[in-house]
Design a protein around this motif. Structure first.
Motif, PDB file in Angstrom:
ATOM      1  N   ASP A 269       4.042  -2.911   3.292  1.00  0.00           N
ATOM      2  CA  ASP A 269       2.884  -2.887   2.390  1.00  0.00           C
ATOM      3  C   ASP A 269       2.464  -1.428   2.194  1.00  0.00           C
ATOM      4  OD1 ASP A 269      -0.214  -2.766   1.957  1.00  0.00           O
ATOM      5  OD2 ASP A 269       0.351  -4.806   1.388  1.00  0.00           O
ATOM      6  N   THR A 270       2.570  -0.947   0.981  1.00  0.00           N
ATOM      7  CA  THR A 270       2.363   0.481   0.717  1.00  0.00           C
ATOM      8  C   THR A 270       0.994   0.965   1.160  1.00  0.00           C
ATOM      9  OG1 THR A 270       3.887   0.414  -1.170  1.00  0.00           O
ATOM     10  CG2 THR A 270       2.368   2.277  -1.061  1.00  0.00           C
ATOM     11  N   ASP A 271      -0.064   0.252   0.784  1.00  0.00           N
ATOM     12  CA  ASP A 271      -1.410   0.693   1.159  1.00  0.00           C
ATOM     13  C   ASP A 271      -1.609   0.666   2.672  1.00  0.00           C
ATOM     14  OD1 ASP A 271      -2.142   1.212  -1.425  1.00  0.00           O
ATOM     15  OD2 ASP A 271      -3.279  -0.641  -1.711  1.00  0.00           O
TER      16      ASP A 271
ATOM     17  N   ASN B 231      -2.611   8.075   7.127  1.00  0.00           N
ATOM     18  CA  ASN B 231      -3.805   8.906   7.002  1.00  0.00           C
ATOM     19  C   ASN B 231      -4.598   8.939   8.300  1.00  0.00           C
ATOM     20  OD1 ASN B 231      -3.354   9.602   4.319  1.00  0.00           O
ATOM     21  ND2 ASN B 231      -4.585   7.929   3.500  1.00  0.00           N
TER      22      ASN B 231
ATOM     23  N   SER C  28       2.699   8.030  -2.554  1.00  0.00           N
ATOM     24  CA  SER C  28       1.401   7.455  -2.901  1.00  0.00           C
ATOM     25  C   SER C  28       0.334   8.527  -3.144  1.00  0.00           C
ATOM     26  CB  SER C  28       0.926   6.517  -1.797  1.00  0.00           C
ATOM     27  OG  SER C  28      -0.401   6.079  -2.051  1.00  0.00           O
TER      28      SER C  28
ATOM     29  N   VAL D  89       0.210   3.697   4.065  1.00  0.00           N
ATOM     30  CA  VAL D  89      -0.512   4.918   3.698  1.00  0.00           C
ATOM     31  C   VAL D  89      -1.781   5.079   4.532  1.00  0.00           C
ATOM     32  CG1 VAL D  89      -1.879   5.996   1.872  1.00  0.00           C
ATOM     33  CG2 VAL D  89       0.391   5.100   1.365  1.00  0.00           C
ATOM     34  N   ASN D  90      -2.558   4.011   4.667  1.00  0.00           N
ATOM     35  CA  ASN D  90      -3.811   4.087   5.421  1.00  0.00           C
ATOM     36  C   ASN D  90      -3.557   4.408   6.891  1.00  0.00           C
ATOM     37  OD1 ASN D  90      -5.336   3.526   3.155  1.00  0.00           O
ATOM     38  ND2 ASN D  90      -5.392   1.324   3.522  1.00  0.00           N
TER      39      ASN D  90
ATOM     40  N   LYS E 202      -2.650   8.053  -2.699  1.00  0.00           N
ATOM     41  CA  LYS E 202      -3.710   7.767  -1.735  1.00  0.00           C
ATOM     42  C   LYS E 202      -3.511   8.506  -0.412  1.00  0.00           C
ATOM     43  CE  LYS E 202      -4.640   3.161  -3.645  1.00  0.00           C
ATOM     44  NZ  LYS E 202      -4.685   1.699  -3.368  1.00  0.00           N
TER      45      LYS E 202
ATOM     46  N   ALA F  58       5.318   4.788  -0.076  1.00  0.00           N
ATOM     47  CA  ALA F  58       4.161   5.390   0.588  1.00  0.00           C
ATOM     48  C   ALA F  58       4.238   6.907   0.586  1.00  0.00           C
ATOM     49  CB  ALA F  58       4.056   4.867   2.018  1.00  0.00           C
TER      50      ALA F  58
END
Length: 443
Positions: free
Chosen positions: A349-351, A358, A372, A354-355, A374, A369
């Protein structure tokens, strides 16, 4: 991640070996659960720092929001020894999903059947791992056709350099080839008596992250042929990497002088790391070093670049050595379909990726990712994102006995740089025979 970088596969081998008798093949009875029904699964991971544990909880909370019927019992700060014991024992309290910092153990995980082959799950989900994960990460999560693990964030190795020292030495840009690197290391070295006021680079294999496999990563070695036999005595890339390192050692003062200097320098994980203090002007290291160096508030500007490449591979400048965290599903789990839903979310899951990146400042482990918008990072961190996405970046391949072959190569490195071994060709041939013998005994 610092604790991942310090983890070695070698201490694990005795505990993983126990799995060979307990798990002689992949469990098929656990993959018939209904993942749409109310259930609870256990997720064991190795992160221990408060910020990392919080990030994992946030990550899992996102999964539970997307899958309200699947509840996840998270158990952190789990060593590989504890994970291996639980995988062997099974039971309701054992992990359904595990996460390990030790990529070198993937071959043993796969061949022993401790973790299930995820290929059928990817096929059913219509996810192509080769198009989802960076090439090196895609490689180190499988062994002999068995994809028993999947990448969950990664580490990329590059070059940190003291920009202030570069300016004083009249160097306008980071080196791109090893010959340029050697020249810069000499220019940056400032003698002081029989020691150094500043060392351009610490080339010794005990010099924190300057391991044989990290050097070799820039030379793209094969390690094994199609029959699983060691190629280190035949592959010119291996001899070239050893030769470059030994030349650096000799050019910068010799093994004994460098070791004496190194023994008086600060710890790798403390604020007195010699790159932080300016005692070493260039450092081979992973992406985590940037945050640690900035926290130490050095009195100079920090530059980040890919490591140099062999002169005859100048067109591949930008590549690097890749490793990272892995995740997998326990063969003893009776809830493998629900476990797959968690693994799929955590790793594709890309988000979510990424989260998590981060939050703990590791490299994202999917191609999507990595691109991304984000992602939040210091501009210098992008160097590691590019290294991870580079198709020429390399890793150390999986082996049935984990990282034993890497230990053999490293031991040769210690002997060669110190002068105990003077015939590199013979040393490589002896090491290759030892690697083949060890692998044969492990089968």
């Amino acid at each position: 991640m610092p604790n991942r970088a310090r983890t070695t596969a070698f201490a694990l081998l005795s505990s993983i070996a126990l799995l060979t008798t307990a798990c002689t093949g992949q469990s098929s009875s656990g993959a018939d659960d209904d993942a749409s029904k109310e259930t609870t699964i256990n997720f064991w991971h190795a992160w221990s720092a408060d910020s990392e544990v919080k990030a994992v909880k946030t990550l899992v909370a996102g999964f539970e929001k997307a899958h309200p019927n699947i509840h996840v019992n998270v158990v952190g700060n789990m060593t590989d020894d504890k994970i291996n014991q639980a995988l062997r024992a099974g039971g309701s309290k054992a992990p359904d999903v595990i996460s390990s910092f030790t990529t070198n153990a993937v071959g043993k995980f796969c061949s022993s059947g401790a973790l299930v082959d995820l290929n059928p799950f990817f096929e059913k989900a219509k996810i192509d791992p080769a198009k989802t994960f960076p090439a090196a990460m895609n490689e180190y999560t499988q062994f002999d056709g068995n994809r028993c693990s999947v990448p969950l964030l990664g580490d990329a190795y590059g070059l940190y350099y003291n920009k202030t020292a570069f300016e004083k030495a009249g160097i306008s840009a980071p080196p791109k080839t090893w010959s340029e690197f050697e020249a810069d290391a000499k220019k940056l070295t400032i003698p002081q008596g029989d020691s150094f006021k500043q060392l351009g680079f610490m080339p010794n294999y005990h010099g924190w992250e300057t391991t044989t496999e990290h050097y070799l990563g820039q030379f793209s070695p094969t390690y094994f042929d199609k029959d699983g036999k060691s190629t280190i005595a035949k592959d010119p890339a291996v001899a070239a990497a050893f030769t470059v390192q030994k030349k650096l050692v000799d050019a910068l003062g010799g093994y004994r002088k460098l070791e004496t200097y190194r023994s008086k320098l600060g710890d790798e994980w403390g604020p007195k790391h010699p790159f932080h203090t300016g005692q070493v002007a260039m450092q081979l290291d992973g992406e985590w070093r940037l945050g640690m160096a900035l926290d130490a508030k050095p009195g100079f500007d920090i530059g980040v670049a890919p490591l140099p490449v062999p002169d005859d591979q100048a067109d591949q400048y930008g590549k690097g050595y890749i490793t990272g965290t892995i995740a997998g599903i326990a063969a003893t789990s009776k809830k493998q379909n629900a476990a797959w839903e968690l693994v799929k979310y955590l790793t594709t899951d890309t988000d979510a990726v990424v989260n998590f990146s981060n939050a703990i400042h590791n490299v994202p482990s999917t191609l999507a990712a990595l691109k991304s918008p984000k992602l939040k990072y210091d501009p210098r961190f992008k160097t590691f994102l590019d290294i991870a996405a580079n198709p020429d970046s390399t890793t150390a391949p999986s082996s049935i006995n984990g990282g034993v072959y890497l230990t053999t190569i490293q031991e040769l490195g210690y002997a060669y740089e110190s002068g105990k071994v003077t015939d590199l060709g013979k040393g490589l041939s002896d090491a290759a025979r030892q690697i083949d013998t060890d692998i044969a005994q492990a089968k």
